[in-house]
Each structure stands twice: as C-alpha cells, then as structure tokens.
Design a protein around this motif. Structure first.
Motif: not given
Ligand code: MG
Ligand code: OOG
Length: 257
Positions: A59-61, A103-105, A135-139, A227-229
């Motif tokens: 995953k990219m961040g 959460v992020e798209p 969807i990514e769930l980040i924590d 990565g999230a938009a």
């Molecule tokens: Mg992400």
C-alpha cells in the motif's frame, strides 16, 4: 542505524495492534531514522507471517495532499498488506478491535507482469491486470493518531484492513475519476483520482522505486493500494461505508455495533 532493537520496537507496535491499545510515539526516543523505521516495519510484519499470515500486496500512503495535510507528514510512504487484513466486499469489521479506526477511499491495482528492478513501469497496462475501487481502514497505533515520518513507517503506515470492490479491466484514463466516500448513504468526502500524485498510475512507479530501495520486489498477483484520494474519516460502530470511484463502481463495509 546502530543500536536500535528493531525486533523489540516491532513487538511494542505489534502488541499495541493486538490489544487495541495506543502507545506513545517512539521514533524520537529510540532514534529511528527512515531506513531503520522500514526495518522495524519488516519485523512487525514478520510477526504476522510467523503466525501464518501471507503477504498479499503493498500500500502507498500520503500520495495525496489531503492526506499529507491531515496527518502533518509530507512524504510518500509504503507499507505491507497481509491476507488477514482483507475484508470481503460488503463484509463487516468490528471497530472495537481497533484503537481509533478511520476509513478512506482508495484505488486498487491487481498486479501482473512487473518490470525488472530499475526499469520504469512504462507499459502500465501490461503491469496491471485489473483496477478496483477500495476502502482502506487505517488505525495508527500511536495515541491521538499523531506520529512523525519514521513513527508511521515503523507502524506499517497505519495499515489495519482493506476491502477491494469488483475488478475491472484497466480503463484508458485513470487520472481524473471522481471519488466519493459515503457513510450511511451520506457523502462525507469528495475527491478525484487526480489527487493521487496527479495520476494513481504514478503511485505504482513510486511503490516499485521506494520498496525496491529496501529490497522488496512487487509480485504478480499482489494487490496494490495507490493511496487515499481524500482525508480519512473515523469509523463509528454500526455504520455502512461505501467508496465510489467513477467508472469503477463501489466497495463497501459494515461496522458492527
Ligand atoms: Mg491508505
Ligand atoms: C498513514 C497512512 C496513509 C494513505 O492512503 O494516504 C495512507 C495515516 O494516515 O495514518 O494509507
């Protein structure tokens, strides 16, 4: 960096995740720089592999300005995904299993033939078999979701779970597709794939380059999150979350109450 106990630092982060208990930031205290932080990340993910999980992607961040601004770190980072992090499309997650889930798209790629190390992706269509909304769930395992660059890298870039929607053949343009994040049918974030390094395809070049520096080569069959938009939003118990990407459709999850 000499003298950092990467396995010991990884154990602190791993226990924080396993027990859903936040810990203080640690990079400054233990003297983590970026390369050492990636070493901690490798040790942290190795704990998962040791208990039987499999690496399934990367995953990219912080590939978008919205994300960089939200967390106050302005460098592109990458992390590792395992099979245990994958939630089926439309499936449920328990927010109580996490510290402060958000959460992020995202846009996901299914990798096909990958270029040799150092070779540019060039022919994107031959490197990527399919594209999907995700969807990514980040924590973040750190208190208050606050961290420095080495902190977040060591913490596997806050990776916790992800959902992949239906795969589609690679469309001709990926660089300006509308992105929505909905919670219980209400739009809470609006963006465009243009926010992802100008074009999410660029995230793949960056992933190959940055992971390659640490000896990690992307594999055919892996999932790649670009990565999230948009900024991420907190995941509350009982909600239904949907990420919609123009031309690609939607991915969704439910949070149990
Ligand atoms: Mg992400
Ligand atoms: C770091 C992870 C960022 C993204 O898509 O930008 C990320 C964080 O925000 O905690 O996954």
């Amino acid at each position: 960096m000499i003298g950092v106990d990467t396995v010991g630092v990884a154990a602190k982060l791993g226990t924080a995740a396993d027990t859903a208990t936040a810990i203080p930031q640690l990079a400054a205290e233990v003297g983590l720089d970026v390369p050492t932080a990636y070493g901690v990340q490798a040790a942290l993910v190795q704990r998962r592999l040791d208990r039987g999980e499999r690496l399934v992607g990367l995953k990219m961040g912080l590939t978008s300005k919205a994300k960089m601004a939200q967390v106050g770190v302005d460098e592109v980072i990458w992390g590792r995904l395992t099979d245990a992090m994958r939630v089926p499309d439309g499936g449920a997650v328990d927010p109580a299993a996490y510290i402060h889930p958000r959460v992020e798209p995202e846009v996901a790629f299914l990798l096909d033939r990958l270029p040799e190390p150092g070779e540019p992706v060039g022919d994107f269509a031959s490197a990527v078999r399919a594209v999907a909304p995700a969807i990514e769930l980040i924590d973040s395992r750190y208190a208050d979701f606050r961290f420095s660059l080495p902190d977040v890298i060591a913490d596997n870039t806050s990776a916790a779970a992800f959902v992949i929607g239906p795969w589609s053949p690679v469309p001709t343009g990926l660089d300006n597709l509308g992105v929505l994040l909905e919670v219980d049918g209400r739009v809470v974030q609006v963006g465009s794939t243009a926010a992802i390094l100008g074009d999410p395809r660029r995230a793949l070049d960056e992933g190959i380059r940055l992971a390659g520096r640490h000896g990690v080569r992307l594999q055919s069959g892996w999932v790649f999150l670009a990565g999230a938009a948009t900024a991420a939003v907190p995941l509350r118990p009982g909600v239904h979350v949907r990420a919609v990407v123009e031309k690609l459709g939607a991915a969704s999850l439910r949070a149990s109450s």
